[in-house]
Design a protein around this motif. Structure first.
Motif, short mmCIF file in Angstrom:
data_model
loop_
_atom_site.label_atom_id
_atom_site.label_comp_id
_atom_site.label_asym_id
_atom_site.label_seq_id
_atom_site.Cartn_x
_atom_site.Cartn_y
_atom_site.Cartn_z
N ALA A 33 0.83 -1.21 0.00
CA ALA A 33 0.00 0.00 0.00
C ALA A 33 0.87 1.25 0.00
O ALA A 33 0.57 2.22 -0.71
N TRP A 34 1.94 1.27 0.79
CA TRP A 34 2.86 2.41 0.79
C TRP A 34 3.48 2.59 -0.59
O TRP A 34 3.60 3.69 -1.11
N THR A 35 3.86 1.47 -1.20
CA THR A 35 4.48 1.52 -2.53
C THR A 35 3.47 2.02 -3.57
O THR A 35 3.79 2.88 -4.39
N ARG A 36 2.24 1.52 -3.51
CA ARG A 36 1.21 1.95 -4.45
C ARG A 36 0.93 3.45 -4.30
O ARG A 36 0.80 4.17 -5.29
N THR A 37 0.87 3.93 -3.07
CA THR A 37 0.64 5.35 -2.83
C THR A 37 1.80 6.18 -3.37
O THR A 37 1.59 7.19 -4.05
N GLY A 38 3.02 5.74 -3.09
CA GLY A 38 4.19 6.46 -3.59
C GLY A 38 4.24 6.49 -5.10
O GLY A 38 4.52 7.53 -5.71
N LEU A 44 1.57 10.89 -10.88
CA LEU A 44 0.90 12.18 -11.00
C LEU A 44 1.90 13.30 -11.29
O LEU A 44 1.64 14.18 -12.11
N GLY A 45 3.06 13.25 -10.65
CA GLY A 45 4.10 14.24 -10.92
C GLY A 45 4.61 14.17 -12.35
O GLY A 45 4.79 15.20 -13.01
N VAL A 46 4.82 12.96 -12.84
CA VAL A 46 5.28 12.79 -14.22
C VAL A 46 4.20 13.27 -15.20
O VAL A 46 4.50 13.96 -16.18
N VAL A 77 6.84 13.97 -7.22
CA VAL A 77 7.79 12.88 -7.43
C VAL A 77 8.63 12.65 -6.17
O VAL A 77 8.85 11.50 -5.75
N ALA A 78 9.07 13.73 -5.53
CA ALA A 78 9.85 13.60 -4.30
C ALA A 78 9.02 12.98 -3.18
O ALA A 78 9.50 12.09 -2.46
N SER A 79 7.78 13.41 -3.04
CA SER A 79 6.90 12.85 -2.00
C SER A 79 6.65 11.36 -2.25
O SER A 79 6.66 10.56 -1.32
N GLY A 80 6.42 11.01 -3.49
CA GLY A 80 6.22 9.60 -3.83
C GLY A 80 7.45 8.76 -3.55
O GLY A 80 7.35 7.65 -3.03
N SER A 81 8.61 9.31 -3.87
CA SER A 81 9.85 8.57 -3.61
C SER A 81 10.06 8.38 -2.11
O SER A 81 10.46 7.29 -1.67
N LEU A 82 9.78 9.41 -1.33
CA LEU A 82 9.89 9.29 0.13
C LEU A 82 8.89 8.28 0.68
O LEU A 82 9.20 7.54 1.62
N CYS A 83 7.72 8.23 0.11
CA CYS A 83 6.70 7.28 0.54
C CYS A 83 7.16 5.84 0.29
O CYS A 83 7.03 4.98 1.17
N VAL A 84 7.70 5.58 -0.88
CA VAL A 84 8.22 4.24 -1.19
C VAL A 84 9.38 3.89 -0.27
O VAL A 84 9.47 2.78 0.27
N ALA A 85 10.28 4.85 -0.05
CA ALA A 85 11.43 4.61 0.83
C ALA A 85 10.97 4.33 2.27
O ALA A 85 11.47 3.40 2.92
#
Length: 148
Positions: A33-38, A44-46, A77-85
């Motif tokens: 779920a965290w990965t899907r959200t990220g 969306l950023g892309v 994109v940064a928020s999504g990357s942080l979410c996945v991390a």
């Protein structure tokens, strides 16, 4: 070399005492779920960046002159990357804790994602209102030019 990699990624069998297997599987679903959200934030950023590129080609169609879409796309994109991390580190932390028979609630991750989502929603609202104001001014200028 491959032996080291195999040992690094090898799964050690765990005794299924109590609800350990169920808890680990729930942790995996949470990680997904965290990965899907990220990935949703990243996508969306892309997409927003692609809209900006399209506006550069045909600015009259999209009315995005002088917009902050690059900043918004980068933030997503940064928020999504942080979410996945965070989801990845959280998964391995939970797995380690469950092996030790303990569990720690995810207060930091939940509050961080909430704050990021609210911030992105607020910034998106401001961006939309700013673009709408610029679009109205441009329409007024066009109307005045036709009259005068």
């Amino acid at each position: 070399m491959f032996g080291r990699l195999a040992r690094l990624f090898a799964n050690e069998p765990l005794k299924n005492t109590g609800s350990l297997a169920r808890d680990l599987l729930a942790s995996e679903r949470t990680f997904l779920a965290w990965t899907r959200t990220g990935l949703g934030f990243i996508a969306l950023g892309v997409a927003l960046e692609k809209v900006e590129a399209f506006a550069a080609i045909a600015p009259t169609l999209l009315q995005l002159e002088n917009s902050n879409t690059k900043l918004a796309a980068g933030t997503l994109v940064a928020s999504g990357s942080l979410c996945v991390a965070h989801g990845t580190t959280r998964y391995f932390g939970v797995m380690s804790d469950l092996k030790g028979g303990v569990f720690r609630p995810n207060k930091v991750g939940v509050m961080g994602l909430t704050a990021a989502s609210i911030g992105i929603a607020f910034a998106g609202t401001l961006l939309v209102l700013e673009n709408e104001g610029g679009h109205r001014r441009q329409q007024e200028d066009t109307r005045r030019a036709k009259q005068g």
